[in-house]
Structures are given as structure tokens and as C-alpha cells.
Scaffold this motif. Structure first.
Motif, short mmCIF file in Angstrom:
data_model
loop_
_atom_site.label_atom_id
_atom_site.label_comp_id
_atom_site.label_asym_id
_atom_site.label_seq_id
_atom_site.Cartn_x
_atom_site.Cartn_y
_atom_site.Cartn_z
N SER A 82 -0.34 8.94 -3.31
CA SER A 82 0.07 7.75 -2.57
C SER A 82 0.37 8.06 -1.11
CB SER A 82 1.28 7.10 -3.24
OG SER A 82 2.41 7.95 -3.18
N VAL A 83 1.06 9.18 -0.87
CA VAL A 83 1.43 9.55 0.50
C VAL A 83 0.20 9.93 1.32
CG1 VAL A 83 2.69 11.22 1.91
CG2 VAL A 83 3.77 10.25 -0.12
N VAL A 84 -0.65 10.78 0.75
CA VAL A 84 -1.85 11.23 1.46
C VAL A 84 -2.80 10.06 1.71
CG1 VAL A 84 -3.91 12.68 1.31
CG2 VAL A 84 -1.69 13.60 0.63
N ALA A 85 -3.02 9.24 0.68
CA ALA A 85 -3.93 8.10 0.83
C ALA A 85 -3.42 7.12 1.88
CB ALA A 85 -4.11 7.40 -0.51
N SER A 86 -2.10 6.91 1.92
CA SER A 86 -1.52 6.01 2.91
C SER A 86 -1.73 6.55 4.32
CB SER A 86 -0.02 5.83 2.63
OG SER A 86 0.58 5.01 3.61
N ASP A 87 -1.51 7.85 4.49
CA ASP A 87 -1.71 8.47 5.81
C ASP A 87 -3.17 8.39 6.23
OD1 ASP A 87 0.96 9.08 5.93
OD2 ASP A 87 0.72 11.16 5.26
N GLN A 88 -4.07 8.66 5.30
CA GLN A 88 -5.50 8.61 5.60
C GLN A 88 -5.93 7.19 5.95
OE1 GLN A 88 -7.93 11.19 5.53
NE2 GLN A 88 -6.20 12.59 5.45
N ASP B 134 -13.88 12.58 4.86
CA ASP B 134 -14.73 11.81 3.95
C ASP B 134 -14.04 10.52 3.50
OD1 ASP B 134 -16.76 13.65 4.10
OD2 ASP B 134 -16.17 14.74 2.30
N PHE B 135 -12.74 10.63 3.21
CA PHE B 135 -12.00 9.46 2.76
C PHE B 135 -11.93 8.41 3.89
CE2 PHE B 135 -7.99 7.11 2.25
CZ PHE B 135 -8.15 6.60 0.98
N GLN B 136 -11.63 8.87 5.09
CA GLN B 136 -11.55 7.96 6.23
C GLN B 136 -12.90 7.34 6.53
OE1 GLN B 136 -10.08 10.76 9.09
NE2 GLN B 136 -7.94 10.43 8.54
N LYS B 137 -13.93 8.16 6.45
CA LYS B 137 -15.29 7.66 6.71
C LYS B 137 -15.69 6.63 5.66
CE LYS B 137 -20.06 9.23 7.33
NZ LYS B 137 -21.00 10.39 7.27
N ALA B 138 -15.34 6.91 4.41
CA ALA B 138 -15.68 5.98 3.33
C ALA B 138 -15.01 4.63 3.54
CB ALA B 138 -15.27 6.58 1.99
N LEU B 139 -13.76 4.65 3.99
CA LEU B 139 -13.05 3.40 4.22
C LEU B 139 -13.64 2.63 5.39
CD1 LEU B 139 -9.29 4.38 3.74
CD2 LEU B 139 -10.73 3.03 2.21
N SER B 140 -13.89 3.35 6.48
CA SER B 140 -14.37 2.68 7.68
C SER B 140 -15.78 2.12 7.52
CB SER B 140 -14.33 3.65 8.88
OG SER B 140 -15.19 4.75 8.66
N GLU B 141 -16.58 2.74 6.64
CA GLU B 141 -17.97 2.31 6.47
C GLU B 141 -18.19 1.43 5.25
OE1 GLU B 141 -20.56 5.65 6.49
OE2 GLU B 141 -20.10 6.21 8.56
N CYS C 190 -7.52 -6.08 3.96
CA CYS C 190 -6.96 -5.44 2.77
C CYS C 190 -6.10 -4.21 3.08
CB CYS C 190 -8.09 -5.02 1.82
SG CYS C 190 -9.04 -6.42 1.14
N LYS C 191 -5.98 -3.85 4.35
CA LYS C 191 -5.22 -2.64 4.70
C LYS C 191 -3.77 -2.72 4.23
CE LYS C 191 -3.53 0.08 8.60
NZ LYS C 191 -2.10 -0.16 8.25
N GLU C 192 -3.08 -3.78 4.63
CA GLU C 192 -1.66 -3.89 4.29
C GLU C 192 -1.44 -4.02 2.78
OE1 GLU C 192 2.26 -6.65 5.31
OE2 GLU C 192 0.46 -6.76 6.56
N PRO C 193 -2.21 -4.85 2.06
CA PRO C 193 -2.01 -4.90 0.60
C PRO C 193 -2.25 -3.56 -0.08
CG PRO C 193 -3.24 -6.82 1.33
CD PRO C 193 -3.14 -5.91 2.51
N ILE C 194 -3.30 -2.84 0.36
CA ILE C 194 -3.57 -1.53 -0.25
C ILE C 194 -2.45 -0.56 0.05
CG2 ILE C 194 -5.08 0.49 -0.16
CD1 ILE C 194 -7.43 -1.37 0.27
N ASP C 195 -2.00 -0.54 1.30
CA ASP C 195 -0.97 0.41 1.72
C ASP C 195 0.40 0.06 1.16
OD1 ASP C 195 0.20 2.57 3.04
OD2 ASP C 195 0.50 1.45 4.90
N GLU C 196 0.85 -1.18 1.40
CA GLU C 196 2.21 -1.56 1.06
C GLU C 196 2.38 -1.92 -0.42
OE1 GLU C 196 4.73 -1.25 3.04
OE2 GLU C 196 3.50 -0.62 4.75
N GLU C 197 1.43 -2.65 -0.97
CA GLU C 197 1.61 -3.14 -2.34
C GLU C 197 1.03 -2.21 -3.40
OE1 GLU C 197 0.97 -7.34 -2.96
OE2 GLU C 197 0.89 -7.70 -0.80
N LEU C 198 -0.15 -1.63 -3.12
CA LEU C 198 -0.79 -0.78 -4.12
C LEU C 198 -0.28 0.66 -4.06
CD1 LEU C 198 -2.88 -0.61 -6.37
CD2 LEU C 198 -4.62 -0.14 -4.64
#
Length: 221
Positions: free
Chosen positions: A19-25, A38-45, A151-159
Motif C-alpha cells: 500500500s505504501v509503495v503503490a501510493s508513492d508510485q 514499470d509501475f509508473q509507466k503502466a499507470l500513465s499509459e 481515479c487517482k484519489e479513490p485508488i490512493d485514499e480509499e483503496l
């Protein structure tokens, strides 16, 4: 008891780390235009790859409800037999679009399953787009009107912080409690064995002393 203790502690720490690493990424991917991971690229693309063909390609004609403008070729408000309501419906374009994506997919089914996950996020939180809000739903149902937010805030804050992190903390606490209970039980067990051993030893010395007293009395008779 020991196996369950280790399992809960390990699972809890793993969920907290995820959760911490994914939130930072996620935050880094949305705040930096040069995301190399790779994680950042996957999200941005994620959405830009789909945007290259969804509602643009003649083979991927989409049906969108309450459309407010996206610069795309749409079949709104009439749904046709060939129109689709999400990216997964354009299966002929998926493999080419996600060929060199940040995640390696073995086949088209894995791509669809991956996009279905984001479809659930879109549906659950009425959002579309990771860092920037999109005007249509891509992976859930584009006929349901305009999304309310990105979806950034729901993924970060809620999920991540609202579900996965507390779950990790909960498992860690359970593991710690099991660890404490195990040592309490171990201490009580050892104490009981020690007390029983002392009792047997004391009883043996008493019997031995009584035996010597009886022998002495018999000899004096």
C-alpha cells in the motif's frame, strides 16, 4: 500456533509495504512527466494506449451515453450491433495497443482481465482516468454518462490507504497478539513443569528422609 503467527505477521507487513509503495508510485507517476518505473509507466499509459483506438478506430465503434465532447467518432445516443461500451470489447485492437506495455501479458485474456480490474474501479468510484479525469468511461460502461472524477484519489485514499493499509495493520496486530499468547502459554507450561519437577523432587527427598528414619528406628530396636 507459530506457523499462524508468522503467516499473519508476514502477510500484514507485505500488505502495508504494498500500500505504501503503490501510493508513492501513484503520486510520483501523476506528479512527474518522466516516470521511468514499470509501475509508473503502466499507470500513465493505461488510458493513452486505449485512447489510441477506442472510439477512434473504425473497428472499435463505441456507444456513449450523455456525451459531452471528446473529439471521437461515437455512436451516440443510439447503440448499434457493432458498437461496444468498453475497451475490452475491442479485442482485435488490444494486443497491438498493449504489446510493449509496462506489464508483460501472455495472451489477450490476461489483457482483458487486467483492464477488467480498472473497470471495477471505474464502476465502484464513478471515475475515469488515473491522473487526469476522462470524459467517458473506458473499462466499465461508457453508456453510463460522464465520470465524476479521476481515479487517482479513490485508488490512493480509499483503496490503498483506506482498505489495503488497514488490512495489513490488522493482520500484523493479529500476528503480534498470537506471538504474545504463544509466549504466555509457553511460560505457563514451563512454570508448571518446573513446579511439578520441584514437587516430585521435594517428595522424593521427604520419602528418602522418612526411609532413613524408619531404618534407624528399626536398628535401635
Amino acid at each position: 500456533m507459530t506457523i499462524f503467527t508468522v503467516f499473519f505477521i508476514f502477510l500484514g507487513i507485505a500488505l502495508i509495504a504494498i500500500s505504501v509503495v503503490a501510493s508513492d508510485q501513484l503520486n510520483e507517476a501523476c506528479s512527474s512527466a518522466n516516470s521511468d518505473g514499470d509501475f509508473q509507466k503502466a499507470l500513465s499509459e493505461l488510458y493513452t494506449r486505449s485512447d489510441s483506438f477506442y472510439c477512434n478506430d473504425a473497428q472499435c465503434e463505441c456507444f456513449v451515453g450523455l456525451y459531452t465532447g471528446h473529439g471521437k467518432t461515437l455512436t451516440t445516443p443510439v447503440e448499434t450491433p457493432t458498437s461496444v461500451t468498453n475497451v475490452q470489447g475491442c479485442s482485435s485492437s488490444l494486443e497491438a495497443a498493449y504489446e510493449d506495455y509496462g506489464i508483460d501479458f501472455s495472451d489477450i485474456n490476461e489483457i482483458i482481465e487486467y483492464l477488467d480490474l480498472f473497470g471495477k474501479v471505474e464502476k465502484e468510484y464513478s471515475c475515469s482516468g488515473i491522473c487526469t479525469q476522462q470524459s467517458i468511461y473506458y473499462f466499465s460502461d461508457s453508456s453510463q454518462g460522464a465520470p465524476e472524477k479521476s481515479c487517482k484519489e479513490p485508488i490512493d485514499e480509499e483503496l490503498l490507504k483506506g482498505e489495503i493499509l488497514p488490512m495489513g495493520i490488522g493482520y500484523t496486530i493479529i500476528g503480534a497478539l498470537l506471538f504474545i499468547v504463544f509466549f504466555i502459554q509457553y511460560g505457563l507450561c514451563c512454570r508448571k513443569d518446573k513446579e511439578e519437577g520441584n514437587y516430585r523432587s521435594s517428595k522424593g527427598r521427604t520419602n528418602e528422609s522418612n526411609g532413613r528414619t524408619n531404618n534407624y528406628a528399626q536398628n535401635n530396636q
